[in-house]
Design a protein around this motif. Structure first.
Motif, PDB file in Angstrom:
ATOM      1  N   ARG A   1       0.817  -1.213   0.000  1.00 18.98           N
ATOM      2  CA  ARG A   1       0.000   0.000   0.000  1.00 18.98           C
ATOM      3  C   ARG A   1       0.852   1.265   0.000  1.00 18.98           C
ATOM      4  NH1 ARG A   1      -4.092   2.482  -2.031  1.00 18.98           N
ATOM      5  NH2 ARG A   1      -5.163   3.946  -0.631  1.00 18.98           N
ATOM      6  N   GLY A   2       1.942   1.242   0.766  1.00 22.31           N
ATOM      7  CA  GLY A   2       2.816   2.414   0.805  1.00 22.31           C
ATOM      8  C   GLY A   2       3.436   2.708  -0.544  1.00 22.31           C
ATOM      9  N   LEU A   3       3.847   1.646  -1.258  1.00 20.87           N
ATOM     10  CA  LEU A   3       4.410   1.842  -2.590  1.00 20.87           C
ATOM     11  C   LEU A   3       3.369   2.365  -3.570  1.00 20.87           C
ATOM     12  CD1 LEU A   3       6.584  -1.388  -2.899  1.00 20.87           C
ATOM     13  CD2 LEU A   3       7.371   0.940  -2.435  1.00 20.87           C
ATOM     14  N   ARG A   4       2.152   1.871  -3.431  1.00 20.84           N
ATOM     15  CA  ARG A   4       1.083   2.336  -4.313  1.00 20.84           C
ATOM     16  C   ARG A   4       0.825   3.844  -4.101  1.00 20.84           C
ATOM     17  NH1 ARG A   4       1.608  -2.094  -6.622  1.00 20.84           N
ATOM     18  NH2 ARG A   4       0.287  -3.917  -6.262  1.00 20.84           N
ATOM     19  N   LEU A   5       0.774   4.258  -2.851  1.00 21.00           N
ATOM     20  CA  LEU A   5       0.536   5.675  -2.559  1.00 21.00           C
ATOM     21  C   LEU A   5       1.697   6.541  -3.052  1.00 21.00           C
ATOM     22  CD1 LEU A   5      -0.935   5.409   1.053  1.00 21.00           C
ATOM     23  CD2 LEU A   5      -2.156   6.101  -1.013  1.00 21.00           C
ATOM     24  N   ALA A   6       2.936   6.044  -2.884  1.00 20.24           N
ATOM     25  CA  ALA A   6       4.090   6.808  -3.355  1.00 20.24           C
ATOM     26  C   ALA A   6       4.044   6.970  -4.872  1.00 20.24           C
ATOM     27  CB  ALA A   6       5.375   6.097  -2.939  1.00 20.24           C
ATOM     28  N   GLU A   7       3.649   5.907  -5.564  1.00 25.12           N
ATOM     29  CA  GLU A   7       3.551   5.978  -7.016  1.00 25.12           C
ATOM     30  C   GLU A   7       2.420   6.910  -7.441  1.00 25.12           C
ATOM     31  OE1 GLU A   7       3.262   2.831 -10.772  1.00 25.12           O
ATOM     32  OE2 GLU A   7       2.638   2.227  -8.749  1.00 25.12           O
ATOM     33  N   GLN A   8       1.322   6.853  -6.716  1.00 28.31           N
ATOM     34  CA  GLN A   8       0.154   7.677  -7.054  1.00 28.31           C
ATOM     35  C   GLN A   8       0.447   9.160  -6.886  1.00 28.31           C
ATOM     36  OE1 GLN A   8      -3.314   6.617  -4.802  1.00 28.31           O
ATOM     37  NE2 GLN A   8      -4.465   8.443  -5.396  1.00 28.31           N
ATOM     38  N   HIS A   9       1.212   9.497  -5.850  1.00 29.99           N
ATOM     39  CA  HIS A   9       1.472  10.910  -5.546  1.00 29.99           C
ATOM     40  C   HIS A   9       2.864  11.373  -5.980  1.00 29.99           C
ATOM     41  CE1 HIS A   9      -2.238  11.348  -3.219  1.00 29.99           C
ATOM     42  NE2 HIS A   9      -1.971  10.166  -2.687  1.00 29.99           N
ATOM     43  N   GLY A  10       3.571  10.539  -6.697  1.00 34.99           N
ATOM     44  CA  GLY A  10       4.875  10.937  -7.203  1.00 34.99           C
ATOM     45  C   GLY A  10       5.935  11.113  -6.140  1.00 34.99           C
ATOM     46  N   VAL A  11       5.853  10.352  -5.076  1.00 35.47           N
ATOM     47  CA  VAL A  11       6.842  10.435  -3.998  1.00 35.47           C
ATOM     48  C   VAL A  11       7.970   9.455  -4.294  1.00 35.47           C
ATOM     49  CG1 VAL A  11       7.248  10.157  -1.523  1.00 35.47           C
ATOM     50  CG2 VAL A  11       5.061  11.060  -2.337  1.00 35.47           C
ATOM     51  N   SER A  12       9.197   9.957  -4.284  1.00 34.32           N
ATOM     52  CA  SER A  12      10.347   9.086  -4.542  1.00 34.32           C
ATOM     53  C   SER A  12      11.575   9.650  -3.839  1.00 34.32           C
ATOM     54  CB  SER A  12      10.614   8.965  -6.048  1.00 34.32           C
ATOM     55  OG  SER A  12      10.966  10.234  -6.589  1.00 34.32           O
ATOM     56  N   VAL A  13      12.570   8.836  -3.732  1.00 35.82           N
ATOM     57  CA  VAL A  13      13.842   9.272  -3.135  1.00 35.82           C
ATOM     58  C   VAL A  13      14.582  10.119  -4.150  1.00 35.82           C
ATOM     59  CG1 VAL A  13      16.026   8.489  -2.163  1.00 35.82           C
ATOM     60  CG2 VAL A  13      13.931   7.185  -1.751  1.00 35.82           C
TER      61      VAL A  13
END
Length: 364
Positions: free
Chosen positions: A202-214
């Motif tokens: 779920r955390g990866l899905r949310l990061a992908e959805q909102h463009g969150v990355s390192v």
């Protein structure tokens, strides 16, 4: 029980993973290893671990009884654990456990007559977001319901190996113990089965959805092997060392005359923390101490003469007058002087020799 040569060879391999003076760290994987042969940690297994590690059986037994993964009595091919802790209990975990116990005719840590299933309730299986959960040899079956749990154990008893919700292909408890001892699963494609659960992603899905990355991270970067990573690290370190400017030579420092007769000792940081702590808390005459500039080591001298002691005492009395008019009993200066004179002359108040224990006053 006499353990097989394969087990003994694996034991030597496990012990070789640790420094020679830290071989007892191999105890945990060794306990898994003996469990892989017997299905539990028997008294013979405890003795075997003690023998190869140079420990006594009490030390091994203390560890084997502490961790719940080490079984102290024969266990079935499949250890079925049902979480009955708060979260899973609220979601129906206790009902799953009760259903299995009634169907199999066994209770907590009991094994079915065919030796296939050992049932236990677990305090927590660390999977609250998948509750209620059940594990078979520590592989997860998530969101399990009573009927689904019954289907799993019946398939196991029939010789099948149902696929866990997450993780690799099921194996027997003995096969799992080999892996926990640090040896790979040699079954073809076994670790390629299964996959992660949706709540874990779920955390990866949310990061992908909102463009969150390192920042600066390329997800397509290949993962290097350990050997490649070690080689790259060594090369980077060599380049960094080569790029450093040569340090300027330090000027020679003249020896400082301290006037000390104490031998040179290592700085405190060169000592072990235990020694340094012990010397700090309880120094004695043999405790070495670093020299300090301008200090001298005290040397024992002759004892002060009686008159010197009296002079020092008189000076102390003069500089510290009593707080009140009264003086404690027996503190009269006259009595002290008289006793001192009698001690110097070697006679008592009545002229008798102090060494005369008869009290007759006659010197012997």
């Amino acid at each position: 029980m006499s353990f097989t040569e394969t087990t003994r060879a694996r034991a030597r391999e496990i012990i070789a993973r640790y420094p020679a003076d830290r071989s007892r760290s191999a105890l945990l994987p060794l306990l898994h290893l003996v469990q892989s042969e017997e299905g539990y940690v028997s008294p013979a297994g405890v003795e075997f671990c003690a023998e190869v590690l140079g420990l006594n059986k009490a030390q091994v037994g203390a560890v084997a009884t502490f961790y719940t993964m080490y079984k102290r009595k024969p266990t079935g091919d499949y250890l079925v654990s049902v979480c009955t802790n708060t979260m899973c209990d609220v979601l129906g975990g206790q009902k799953v456990y009760d259903t299995l116990a009634e169907h199999l005719g066994v209770g907590h840590e009991e094994t079915t007559a065919d030796g296939k299933i050992t049932l236990e309730h677990a305090e927590c299986l660390a999977a609250c977001d998948y509750g209620p959960v059940m594990t078979v040899n520590y592989d997860f079956f998530d969101n399990v319901e009573p009927q689904a749990a019954l289907d799993v154990v019946e398939e196991l008893r029939a010789g099948g190996r149902p696929m866990p919700t997450r993780g690799a292909r099921l194996c027997t408890l003995k096969e799992m113990a080999v892996q926990l001892a640090g040896f790979a699963d040699e079954r073809d494609g076994a670790v390629a089965d299964g996959g992660p659960g949706e709540p874990s992603l779920r955390g990866l899905r949310l990061a992908e959805q909102h463009g969150v990355s390192v920042p600066g991270f390329d997800p397509k970067t290949p993962i290097r092997s350990k050997a490649e990573a070690d080689r790259a690290a060594a090369e980077a370190k060599a380049k960094a060392e080569a790029a450093k400017p040569a340090p300027a030579p330090e000027p020679a420092k003249p020896e400082a005359a301290t006037g000390s007769t104490a031998p040179d000792v290592k700085a405190p940081d060169a000592k072990s923390p235990q020694v340094r702590t012990a010397e700090t808390r309880q120094p004695d005459a043999s405790t070495p101490a670093p020299d300090a500039p301008g200090t001298k080591v005290p040397v024992d001298g002759p004892a002060p003469a009686p008159r010197d002691a009296r002079a020092a005492e008189a000076a102390g009395v003069a500089s510290n007058p009593p707080a009140g008019d009264g003086k404690p009993a027996g503190d009269a200066a006259g009595a002290q002087e008289r006793n001192l004179k009698e001690a110097e002359s070697g006679t008592g108040a009545d002229g008798a020799d102090p060494a005369d224990a008869s009290g007759t006053g006659v010197r012997k």
